[in-house]
Design a protein around this motif. Structure first.
Motif, PDB file in Angstrom:
ATOM      1  N   ASP A 478      -0.525  -8.143  34.651  1.00  0.00           N
ATOM      2  CA  ASP A 478      -0.460  -6.680  34.663  1.00  0.00           C
ATOM      3  C   ASP A 478      -0.429  -6.064  33.266  1.00  0.00           C
ATOM      4  N   TRP A 479      -0.205  -6.865  32.259  1.00  0.00           N
ATOM      5  CA  TRP A 479      -0.259  -6.377  30.880  1.00  0.00           C
ATOM      6  C   TRP A 479      -0.771  -7.510  29.998  1.00  0.00           C
ATOM      7  N   GLU A 558       1.268   8.528  32.223  1.00  0.00           N
ATOM      8  CA  GLU A 558       0.088   7.767  31.836  1.00  0.00           C
ATOM      9  C   GLU A 558      -0.239   7.965  30.357  1.00  0.00           C
ATOM     10  N   HIS A 609       3.497  -0.727  31.258  1.00  0.00           N
ATOM     11  CA  HIS A 609       3.222  -1.124  32.646  1.00  0.00           C
ATOM     12  C   HIS A 609       4.359  -0.717  33.568  1.00  0.00           C
ATOM     13  N   ARG A 610       5.606  -0.992  33.162  1.00  0.00           N
ATOM     14  CA  ARG A 610       6.737  -0.655  34.017  1.00  0.00           C
ATOM     15  C   ARG A 610       6.861   0.858  34.209  1.00  0.00           C
ATOM     16  N   ARG A 612       4.521   3.078  34.344  1.00  0.00           N
ATOM     17  CA  ARG A 612       3.540   3.501  35.357  1.00  0.00           C
ATOM     18  C   ARG A 612       4.041   3.194  36.762  1.00  0.00           C
ATOM     19  N   CYS A 613       4.699   2.034  36.907  1.00  0.00           N
ATOM     20  CA  CYS A 613       5.208   1.655  38.230  1.00  0.00           C
ATOM     21  C   CYS A 613       6.475   2.422  38.600  1.00  0.00           C
ATOM     22  N   ASP A 614       7.419   2.507  37.667  1.00  0.00           N
ATOM     23  CA  ASP A 614       8.762   2.984  37.988  1.00  0.00           C
ATOM     24  C   ASP A 614       8.869   4.501  38.022  1.00  0.00           C
ATOM     25  N   ALA A 616       6.531   6.759  38.832  1.00  0.00           N
ATOM     26  CA  ALA A 616       5.712   7.478  39.807  1.00  0.00           C
ATOM     27  C   ALA A 616       6.608   8.100  40.875  1.00  0.00           C
ATOM     28  N   LYS A 618       8.200   8.818  44.232  1.00  0.00           N
ATOM     29  CA  LYS A 618       8.362   7.939  45.390  1.00  0.00           C
ATOM     30  C   LYS A 618       8.858   8.755  46.566  1.00  0.00           C
ATOM     31  N   LYS A 631      12.167  10.807  41.750  1.00  0.00           N
ATOM     32  CA  LYS A 631      11.432  10.366  40.573  1.00  0.00           C
ATOM     33  C   LYS A 631      12.394  10.172  39.407  1.00  0.00           C
ATOM     34  N   PRO A 956      12.558  -5.878  34.558  1.00  0.00           N
ATOM     35  CA  PRO A 956      12.076  -4.808  35.444  1.00  0.00           C
ATOM     36  C   PRO A 956      13.073  -3.689  35.697  1.00  0.00           C
TER      37      PRO A 956
END
Length: 987
Positions: A478-479, A558, A609-610, A612-614, A616, A618, A631, A956
Motif C-alpha cells: 500500500d506504500w 489527499e 497511506h494511513r 487516507r484510510c483513517d 475518511a 465513516k 471523522k 496503524p
C-alpha cells in the motif's frame, strides 16, 4: 541465456530418454534406502517434517536434561505422528514412526490411557535417549565422519565404491579469532590426511567465511590481505601434495570480495604449476555466467564446481530489507535451471576450465551428458559430477560404475554440534517444493512433469521474476518501500563514504580550539545551550502555527498525504547531504545514517497511506431515518520534541504524523542536533508544507519547557528520557484552566534478552553485539541486560568476548567503524564514571581510540536481574544467568522493573516464545533476531509503563492520537412520518 540453454528437437528426445532411465534408477534406490523413504514420509511441507528438522537443528547442543525434555515436547508434542503409521514400505521407517508416536504419548498434553501411564513410568530419560540416538543417526546420514580420518575410512565402504570425495569442514562461519584459527587448523589437518592416500584422489573444500571473523566488505582493507595470506598457506600445502582445493560459494554480497581473494591466490607465483585450484559458482545468481567467464580468463586452469545455490531465501530477504532495486538471484526455479544449463555449456566449451557439475536433477544430468558427447564424443570424461553425501543416491551409481564417469561426493566432516546448521540448510534446499528431490517424491507428479523443459517454462511466462515475489520497493503493497544503497558493494560503499564525508558541516556549540566534536574537550550541554532560540521566538512560532492551522486543516487529506509523499521523495533525493549531517552532527555510522533516511521516508509514506484510510468519513449504523457518521480532524498546534539519537527519523516521523492529520507543528529537535533539523524542515517546506504550519525552535530544556507550558499547544509528542517525560506530563496538568491535551511519550527501558540452551551461539553472538553496541548503544531499543541460561553461560560468554575482540571503534565516517563516539561530553562522563565503578565486575572490554568521546563496549557481570536498576544509555551490556525451569519467573523479574519497551528471546522452542508473548509486558518482542531496527508498518515501535504512553510509532493506531474524533447524528425523517419507510411497500 534462454537460447544458449535450448536443446534442438533430436537432442531433446535423447535427453528425455536418458533422463527417464536415470529417474527409474533413482526411484529404485529410494525404495531400497530407509533414509530416502524416511525423508519422503516426513517432507518439509508437513508439520511433522518441520518438527523433525527443527528438533535436529537444536537438540544435540542442549546440555541440560530439563531443556532437552522441553524441546522434545515442543517439537514432537504438536504433530500428528499417527497419520504416518504403517504407511511406508520400510520397516525401519515404520518403526521410527512408532517411536515418534510413542514419544508423543509421553510429551503430548492430550494423551491418556495405558500407553501414557506406561511411558510415564519409564520416564523422560527413555525418550531423551531415543531422540538423541535418532538425531545422531541423522548426523551420520548427512555427515561423512566426525573427523577427517573417520570420513576417509567411510569412503572405503562398498556403497561409496567408485566415488571420490571433496571434504568440507563443518561450520557456517567464524565469529571469533579463535573460531577462525580452529577452522584453519582443521583444513590443514584435512590436507595432511588426504595427502596420506594420494591414490584416492580426494579433495578439500574451503569456506572463506571460516577463515576470518570479519569477512565483510566494510572490513575489506583488513580482512582481504589476511585471508589471501591464510588461503595461500593452505593452497601451498595442498599444492605440495598435488591435492585439489575448491573455494565454496557464499552469499552474493561477498562475491566480489571472494573473487578478489581467489584471484589473488591464483596468481601467486609459487602456485603457478598447480592446476588443481578452483571455485564453486551458484547458478541461481544472476552473475553466474560472468563469474565463469572471469575464471576462464585467468591465466591458468581452474576447476569450477557449478551448483544451483544454497542461500536463496537469505538473498531474497536481505535484498528486501536493504531496499535494493532488484534481486541478485533468480526468483523462478526454472530460471535457475536455465542459467545452470547455460553455465554448463559455457564450462564445457571453455579453454581454461575443468568442469564439475553438482546436481541431483536427472534432466540436468542427462543434458550435460548430451552436450559433453556432442563436443567430445562418447569417451570424453574430462569433467565430473558431484552430489551431496546422504542425497542423490541412485542417480550416479550406474554412470560411475558401468559407464566410467567421474562423480565426487561433497562430504561434510565434523562433530554433531557442527552438523546442525549444515543439516538444516541441506534439508531446506532439497525439501523445497521446487526442488527435483522433493518433486520426485510427489505422487501427484509423473515423469513427464519432472522432465518439463525449463527453457520452455521460462519462455512461456515471458520473464524470469516470480510475480509472487515483488520487487523490494513493492513489498509493503500500500506504500512504497524506501530505497537503499548497496553498502555490501565495495565500490558503492567507498563512493558513498567519500560523498558523505565531503558534506560541509560546522558543528554548533564548539569553540574554535576544539571544533572537533570527537575530541574529549568537545561540545557539552553548556556550550550547546548557548545556541538556543530566544523566548520571543518560541512565542511567535506558536502564534504563527496557530494562525496557519485553519487553512492547513481545511485542505483535503489527499492533498496533505500527497505532500508527505513528496516529502519522502525529497528526503531520499537529498540523502547524501542528510547522511553527511547525521554522521558529523550525531556521530552515527554510515549504515546507521542510511537507515535514518529510509525510516524517515517510510514514516512519510506510511502516514500518508494511513491518513487516507483513517481520516475518511465513516458512516455508522443506526435506526431508519437517522444519519450517523464520524471523522477524524486535526486538534490544532502540536509541540514535537525529538531526540538526538534519531535526529532525522524520529523528528520527521513525529512531524509527519501531526501534519498529515491537519495539525500545525512547532518542532524542537535535541540541542545536540540542530543542523539536521533545520535542513529537514527546509525540505519539508520545499515539499509543500506551509512555512507557518511547520515551525522550528532550537534550544535545551528551557525552550522545551516554554513550548510545552504554552496553553495554546493542542498536543505534545515527545521522545527522550523517562524523567523528562514525567516533567512534561506534570506541566500539562498543573494549570487547572488548561485543556486536557494528548501526550505521546516514547522513553527508554532496561531492555532484556533471555537466551536458553537451545539457542544457536553464533546467532546469539551476532544479535547481541548488534543490539548492544551498534550506534554506540545509543538506541532506546538497545539491549541492556542479557540473561543466559546458566548451563551454557560460560561458552556463550566466551563467544561474545571473542566477537567483541574484533569490533572496530573510530570515526563514524569511516566505513570500517562499528562503534563511534557517544553524543557529548556529559554523556561520556556519566557512562565512564559508572563503568569505572563496575570495574571489578567487568567480563570483557575493548581498547578505545586514544582521543575522542569513545566509551569502550563493555560486558559487565551481575549477580541477579535485580542488580540493574536504571538504564545506562551507551555501549554497556550487563550479563547475568537464569536457571532452567525458571523461565516464567525470569520474565516476571524483568516485568517488575516497570519498563516495557523491548524484550528479546533466543530459543528454538515455540512454546517459550508463546509464554513470553503472553507474560512479557513490553511494546516490542523480538525472537531469534536483534532487538533494534524496527521497520515502519511492519514492527510498530513504542513501549508501556516507564517506557512510554503509546500509541506505537509506525503503526496503524498512531495517527488517531493526533486527531479529534467528531461524530454527527442527523434525523432524516419527514415531519409526521418517515418517507423512506412509507414508500417501501407498494404491494
Amino acid at each position: 541465456m534462454i537460447e544458449h540453454a535450448r536443446l534442438d528437437t533430436d537432442s531433446r528426445k535423447r535427453v528425455e530418454s536418458e533422463a527417464r532411465d536415470l529417474i527409474a534408477q533413482i526411484r529404485a534406490a529410494q525404495h531400497k534406502g530407509w533414509v530416502n523413504q524416511f525423508l519422503q514420509e516426513y517432507q518439509l511441507s508437513s508439520s511433522e517434517g518441520l518438527a523433525l528438522m527443527t528438533l535436529a537443528e537444536a537438540y544435540l547442543r542442549v546440555p541440560d536434561a530439563a531443556t532437552a525434555d522441553m524441546l522434545i515436547s515442543d517439537k514432537l508434542g504438536e504433530a500428528d505422528w499417527r497419520r504416518h503409521s504403517g504407511k511406508s514400505n520400510s520397516k525401519l521407517v515404520n518403526s521410527a514412526t512408532w517411536g515418534l508416536t510413542f514419544s508423543r504419548a509421553l510429551v503430548g498434553e492430550g494423551e491418556t490411557g495405558p500407553l501414557k501411564r506406561l511411558v510415564s513410568r519409564m520416564g523422560e530419560p527413555f525418550v531423551r535417549q531415543g531422540v538423541g540416538a535418532a538425531m545422531r543417526l541423522m548426523g551420520e546420514v548427512f555427515v561423512m565422519g566426525r573427523t577427517i580420518d573417520e570420513a576417509m575410512k567411510r569412503m572405503k565402504k562398498p556403497e561409496n565404491k567408485g566415488f571420490t570425495a571433496s571434504f568440507d569442514m563443518l561450520g557456517e562461519a567464524a565469529r571469533t579469532k579463535k573460531d577462525a584459527e580452529e577452522f584453519f587448523e582443521a583444513y590443514w589437518r584435512a590436507i595432511k590426511a588426504v595427502a596420506r592416500e594420494p591414490s584416492a584422489n580426494h579433495t578439500i573444500s574451503i569456506k572463506l567465511s571460516a577463515l576470518h571473523p570479519r569477512y565483510e566488505v566494510s572490513q575489506y582493507d583488513k580482512c582481504v590481505p589476511e585471508m589471501i595470506d591464510l588461503l595461500s598457506q593452505l593452497c601451498s600445502e595442498a599444492a605440495s601434495h598435488n591435492i585439489a582445493v575448491t573455494i565454496d560459494a557464499e552469499e552474493a554480497d561477498r562475491l566480489d570480495m571472494s573473487l578478489d581473494i581467489i584471484g589473488a591466490v591464483a596468481k601467486r607465483p609459487e602456485l603457478r604449476g598447480w592446476d588443481r585450484y578452483g571455485l564453486a559458482v551458484q547458478a541461481y545468481g544472476k552473475r553466474a555466467r560472468a563469474v565463469i567467464a572471469w575464471a576462464n580468463a585467468l591465466d591458468r586452469l581452474m576447476n569450477v564446481r557449478l551448483v544451483k545455490g544454497a542461500y536463496w531465501d537469505t538473498e531474497i530477504k536481505r535484498t528486501q530489507v536493504d531496499g535494493l532495486s532488484n534481486y541478485p538471484v533468480f526468483t523462478r526455479k526454472a530460471s535457475t535451471d536455465v542459467c545452470y544449463l547455460a553455465c554448463a555449456k559455457d564450462m564445457l566449451s571453455a579453454d581454461n576450465i575443468r568442469p564439475a557439475f553438482a546436481t541431483h536433477n536427472a534432466l540436468t544430468t542427462a543434458t550435460i551428458l548430451e552436450w559433453a558427447r556432442d563436443a567430445h564424443g562418447d569417451d570424453w570424461r574430462e569433467f565430473e559430477f558431484q552430489r551431496l553425501h546422504g542425497m542423490g543416491e541412485g542417480l550416479y551409481e550406474k554412470l560411475v560404475r558401468e559407464d566410467g564417469y567421474h562423480c565426487r561426493i561433497y562430504a561434510p566432516v565434523g562433530g554433531h554440534r557442527e552438523l546442525l546448521a549444515y543439516l538444516v540448510r541441506r534439508l531446506l534446499e532439497n525439501g523445497a517444493n521446487s526442488s527435483f528431490v522433493h518433486q520426485l517424491a510427489d505422487n501427484d507428479l509423473n515423469d513427464s512433469d519432472l522432465l518439463a523443459d525449463p527453457v520452455e517454462k521460462v519462455a512461456s511466462v515471458g520473464g524470469t521474476r516470480l510475480p509472487e515475489i515483488p520487487l523490494p520497493k513493492d513489498i509493503m503493497k500500500d506504500w512504497r518501500n524506501s530505497s537503499g544503497i548497496d553498502l555490501t558493494d565495495r565500490e558503492t560503499l567507498m563512493a558513498t563514504a567519500e560523498a558523505v564525508n565531503a558534506v560541509p558541516f560546522t558543528p554548533e556549540g564548539t569553540d574554535s580550539v576544539h571544533a572537533d566534536p570527537h575530541h574529549p574537550s568537545g561540545r557539552s550541554m553548556a556550550s550547546l545551550d548557548a545556541a538556543r532560540t530566544s523566548d520571543d521566538d518560541v512565542h511567535s512560532a506558536i502564534t504563527s502555527a496557530q494562525a496557519a492551522y485553519p487553512a492547513w486543516d481545511s485542505r483535503p487529506v489527499e492533498e496533505r498525504a500527497a505532500i508527505m509523499e513528496r516529502y519522502a521523495d525529497l528526503i531520499e533525493e537529498n540523502r547524501i547531504e542528510l547522511m553527511g549531517l547525521i554522521v558529523k552532527e550525531a556521530f552515527r555510522s554510515i549504515p546507521d545514517a542510511l537507515g535514518e533516511i529510509r525510516e524517515a521516508a517510510d514514516f512519510c509514506r506510511y502516514y500518508a497511506h494511513r491518513a487516507r484510510c483513517d481520516m475518511a468519513l465513516k458512516e455508522l449504523p443506526g435506526p431508519t431515518g437517522e444519519y450517523n457518521a464520524m471523522k477524524l480532524e486535526g486538534r490544532g498546534t502540536w509541540a514535537t520534541i525529538a531526540p538526538w539519537n534519531f535526529p532525522l527519523a524520529i523528528f520527521v516521523g513525529q512531524n509527519a504524523a501531526a501534519l498529515v492529520t491537519g495539525n500545525t507543528v512547532v518542532a524542537k529537535p535535541a540541542p545536540q542536533t540542530p543542523a539536521i533539523a533545520r535542513r529537514v524542515v527546509e525540505i519539508g517546506h520545499q515539499a509543500g508544507i506551509p512555512e507557518d504550519a511547520f515551525k522550528l525552535v532550537i534550544g535545551g530544556a528551557d525552550v522545551g519547557a516554554e513550548l510545552t507550558g504554552d496553553n495554546r499547544i493542542g498536543g505534545v509528542a515527545f521522545t527522550g528520557s523517562t524523567n523528562t517525560a514525567r516533567r512534561i506530563a506534570s506541566t500539562l496538568l498543573i494549570d487547572e484552566e488548561r485543556p486536557i491535551i494528548p501526550f505521546i511519550a516514547e522513553t527508554g527501558g532496561i531492555n532484556a534478552m533471555i537466551v536458553d540452551s537451545t539457542a544457536l551461539p553464533e546467532q546469539v553472538a551476532a544479535d547481541v553485539l548488534t543490539s548492544s553496541f551498534r550506534s554506540a548503544g545509543q538506541r532506546c531499543s538497545a539491549l541492556r541486560l542479557l540473561i543466559i541460561q546458566e548451563d551454557v553461560a560460560d561458552s556463550m560468554i566466551e563467544m561474545l568476548s571473542g566477537a567483541m575482540d574484533v569490533l572496530s571503534m573510530g570515526d563514524p565516517g569511516d566505513p570500517s567503524t562499528d562503534v563511534g563516539p557517544v553524543i557529548d561530553r556529559d554523556a561520556y562522563d556519566k557512562l565512564m564514571s559508572y563503568r569505572e565503578t563496575m570495574r571489578p565486575r567487568w567480563i570483557k572490554t575493548i581498547e578505545p581510540p586514544e582521543e575522542g568521546l569513545f566509551v569502550p563496549p563493555t560486558m559487565i557481570g551481575l549477580d541477579s536481574i535485580d542488580d540493574l536498576t536504571r538504564e545506562w544509555f551507551g555501549p554497556l551490556l550487563h550479563v547475568t544467568t537464569w536457571k532452567a525451569g525458571k523461565f516464567k519467573e525470569t520474565i516476571e523479574q524483568i516485568n517488575a522493573k516497570g519498563f516495557g519497551l523491548t524484550m528479546g528471546l533466543h530459543s528454538r522452542m515455540q512454546r517459550s516464545a508463546d509464554v513470553m508473548r503472553h507474560l512479557g509486558r513490553v511494546g516490542n518482542l523480538y525472537v531469534n533476531r536483534s532487538m533494534i531496527g524496527a521497520v515502519v508498518g511492519s514492527q510498530p515501535f513504542g513501549g508501556e509503563g516507564l517506557s512510554g504512553t503509546g500509541p506505537k510509532a509506525g503503526g496503524p493506531h498512531y495517527l488517531a492520537r493526533f486527531c479529534a474524533e467528531r461524530a454527527v447524528s442527523i434525523d432524516t425523517t419527514s415531519a409526521g412520518g418517515n418517507a423512506s419507510l412509507l414508500n417501501l411497500d407498494r404491494g
